[in-house]
Design a protein around this motif. Structure first.
Motif, PDB file in Angstrom:
ATOM      1  N   UNK A 170       1.340  -1.089  -0.466  1.00  0.00           N
ATOM      2  CA  UNK A 170       0.153   0.154  -0.258  1.00  0.00           C
ATOM      3  C   UNK A 170       0.587   1.391   0.200  1.00  0.00           C
ATOM      4  N   UNK A 171       2.162   0.863   0.122  1.00  0.00           N
ATOM      5  CA  UNK A 171       3.272   1.975   0.133  1.00  0.00           C
ATOM      6  C   UNK A 171       2.434   2.899   1.573  1.00  0.00           C
TER       7      UNK A 171
ATOM      8  N   UNK B   1       3.158   6.282  -6.584  1.00  0.00           N
ATOM      9  CA  UNK B   1       3.050   5.099  -7.056  1.00  0.00           C
ATOM     10  C   UNK B   1       1.209   5.414  -6.947  1.00  0.00           C
ATOM     11  N   UNK B   3      -3.054   5.215  -7.089  1.00  0.00           N
ATOM     12  CA  UNK B   3      -3.744   4.483  -6.033  1.00  0.00           C
ATOM     13  C   UNK B   3      -5.255   4.842  -6.599  1.00  0.00           C
ATOM     14  N   UNK B  88       3.201   8.490  -1.464  1.00  0.00           N
ATOM     15  CA  UNK B  88       2.678   7.587  -0.536  1.00  0.00           C
ATOM     16  C   UNK B  88       1.344   7.396  -0.200  1.00  0.00           C
ATOM     17  N   UNK B  89       0.925   5.970   0.577  1.00  0.00           N
ATOM     18  CA  UNK B  89      -0.262   5.872   0.524  1.00  0.00           C
ATOM     19  C   UNK B  89      -1.001   7.548   1.472  1.00  0.00           C
ATOM     20  N   UNK B  90       0.403   8.212   2.510  1.00  0.00           N
ATOM     21  CA  UNK B  90      -0.116   8.903   3.241  1.00  0.00           C
ATOM     22  C   UNK B  90      -0.495  10.132   2.789  1.00  0.00           C
ATOM     23  N   UNK B  93      -3.747   9.782   1.258  1.00  0.00           N
ATOM     24  CA  UNK B  93      -5.014   9.435   1.911  1.00  0.00           C
ATOM     25  C   UNK B  93      -5.511  10.801   2.117  1.00  0.00           C
ATOM     26  N   UNK B 111      -3.910   0.469  -3.496  1.00  0.00           N
ATOM     27  CA  UNK B 111      -2.759   0.502  -4.675  1.00  0.00           C
ATOM     28  C   UNK B 111      -2.984   0.152  -5.355  1.00  0.00           C
TER      29      UNK B 111
END
Lengths: 422, 116
Positions: A170-171, B1, B3, B88-90, B93, B111
């Protein structure tokens, strides 16, 4: 040839002092928890034979880091989807080249703050955060964590793998959050540490025997975060909170293993030295003028700690502190605690009224019914008290808790009989 | 990445076309899309027709079965998506949390699998 015992001792000492630091540095290079753990394991195995042959190196931890990186290079090369151009692979080769040229082992970079923030990322579920933190930073084995949570070892192993995979897939960044995200992310880290403490606290009441005391482990982790990022009021607040509760350890369990409530504890058994330290720490935290829920909870415990007896407890102060805490955490449990304080300040009838609307949220929460029972008993409504005690006993999680509540219920019954002149 | 932000919400009557309420709703979506474009994170995004228009299908033993409606019986339905490119995920989000219906429904961030 170096004596086998000497090598083992050197290895054990590196593992106990530097394991999480080595792992944190390796994850920074590899961006892969599983591979970091495996490569470190490879390096430890390799150390046994190498050190026995040529002696313990002058910088054992540096040797292990360098070797683990080489083992990782091997692992990457062997992998099915090996990509020479991958960023991680290139960096590893570079680092290895640098080590070889300089003919020395560098000091291990300390990446543990990044590690703990990653393990406690809110995108992971709460139990996985706790497990992963204990595994990587606490150095507990999967089996030990499983026992602490009354889980089977395969289930816990699977949970850890799933969490590690999610971080990668999920990175989830291996970073210390920036200033904007800091308060919320720090709160998640502190929550995990406090959960670990509470697990340890609960374990002392059950029959869960583990090598490491989770309460001590939580204290270690809180101090570690404080050391890595000093002068943060909420971190200091959490240390004070944990220390203050932990200082009552000796008084909390009777010789028969039964739990003793704070009301009936022998305060001479409280660790005064620890209490003084914690209170000093809390004062420092409060002096930073950045209030928060952990400082407030620590302040509540400090009021308990300074009372010479339960009757001398500063309830008005505690009532005010719970009110302040509700600004951060308006959960039913916090409101219940506020009601308990209210019962000592304004009397049990006020607490009965104030706690009535919590019944829906806390219907299956044992402490709610125990608290309500105490309110009814103090108000002289023994019938309602008995019913509430019975419900609390029904909901208790272990024999020691049930016995404790049963004793309270008998006391209340006796009191009722005396009042009725039976 | 990359998402994908999947936007789930409970079907609620939307304001009538042309009313100020409708305009306010559309403006919110346009504004947030603009934020994504300006930040250079938006690879794509679409709104879907309501769930009543969905057809689900599966193929079993070579036979195609079609069904009227969505695959899962849930209260919240997939209503649209954004495709982000984030570090990144942060970050993903952070952008996903600006989606207007995050306030009432759920946004799932997934992802995109890197298949090389």
């Amino acid at each position: 040839m170096v004596a086998d015992a000497q090598v083992r001792q050197a290895l054990n000492s590196v593992i106990s002092d530097q394991h999480s630091r080595l792992l944190s540095a390796l994850i920074a290079n590899l961006r892969d928890f599983q591979m970091a753990e495996d490569s470190l394991q490879d390096a430890l195995t390799s150390a046994i034979s190498h050190w026995e042959r040529s002696g313990v190196p002058s910088n054992p931890a540096g040797w292990l880091l360098q070797t683990a990186r080489r083992k990782a290079i091997d692992r990457i090369r062997r992998a099915r989807n090996f990509d020479v151009k991958s960023e991680q692979y290139g960096m590893l080769l570079q680092l290895d080249q640098k080590d070889a040229e300089e003919e020395r082992c560098e000091d291990i970079p300390d990446e543990r703050l990044r590690l703990i923030f990653t393990c406690c990322h809110p995108a992971l579920d709460a139990k996985s955060r706790v497990a992963l933190t204990l595994r990587t930073l606490g150095g507990l084995t999967t089996g030990e964590i499983a026992r602490a949570f009354l889980d089977t070892e395969p289930a816990m192993a699977q949970r850890l793998v799933r969490a590690q995979n999610k971080i990668k897939a999920a990175g989830i960044a291996y970073e210390v959050p920036d200033a904007e995200a800091w308060p919320a992310r720090l709160n998640s880290v502190l929550t995990v540490i406090y959960l670990i403490f509470n697990e340890g606290y609960a374990a002392t009441r059950g029959d869960r025997q583990i090598r490491k005391d989770l309460c001590e482990e939580a204290l270690y982790l809180a101090r570690l975060v404080n050391q890595l990022r000093p002068e943060q009021a909420e971190i200091e607040g959490l240390i004070a909170l944990i220390s203050l509760i932990h200082a009552r350890k000796a008084a909390r369990v009777g010789p028969d293993g039964a739990m003793i409530s704070i009301e009936e504890q022998d305060r001479a058994l409280w660790d005064r030295l620890a209490i003084n330290d914690a209170t000093d720490g809390l004062k420092t935290a409060l002096g930073r003028q950045t209030p928060g829920p952990y400082q407030i909870q620590a302040a509540i415990q400090a009021v308990h700690a300074e009372a010479v007896s339960f009757a001398h407890t500063g309830w008005p102060e505690i009532l005010g502190l719970y009110k302040a805490l509700m600004k951060y955490d308006a959960s039913a449990v916090v409101r219940l605690n506020w009601c308990v304080a209210l019962s000592y300040v304004k009397g049990p009838k006020a607490a009965i009224t104030a706690s009535a609307d919590l019944a829906k949220d806390l219907a299956s929460y044992q402490p709610f019914h125990a608290a309500r029972a105490a309110f009814f008993r103090a108000a002289g409504d023994f019938t309602a008290a008995d019913a509430a005690y019975l419900r609390a006993i029904e909901l208790s999680e272990n024999a020691s808790e049930a016995a404790f509540l049963e004793a309270k219920r008998r006391c209340a019954k006796k009191e009722a009989e005396q009042l009725l002149g039976l | 990445m990359q998402y994908l932000a999947l936007i789930y919400s409970t079907p609620e009557p939307t304001p009538d076309y042309g009313t100020p309420e409708f305009e306010a709703m559309m403006k919110e979506w346009r504004d947030v899309t603009q934020v994504y474009q300006d930040a250079g994170v938006m690879l794509g995004g679409e709104a879907l027709q309501p769930v009543e228009t969905a057809t689900s299908l599966r193929k079993r033993n070579g036979t195609l079965e079609t069904m009227d409606g969505p695959f899962a019986e849930t209260k919240e339905h997939l209503g649209g998506f954004y495709l982000f490119d984030c570090k990144d995920l942060d970050e993903a989000i952070k952008y996903a949390s600006m989606i207007p219906t995050a306030r009432t429904g759920t946004v799932e961030v997934r992802p995109i699998m890197d298949v090389g």
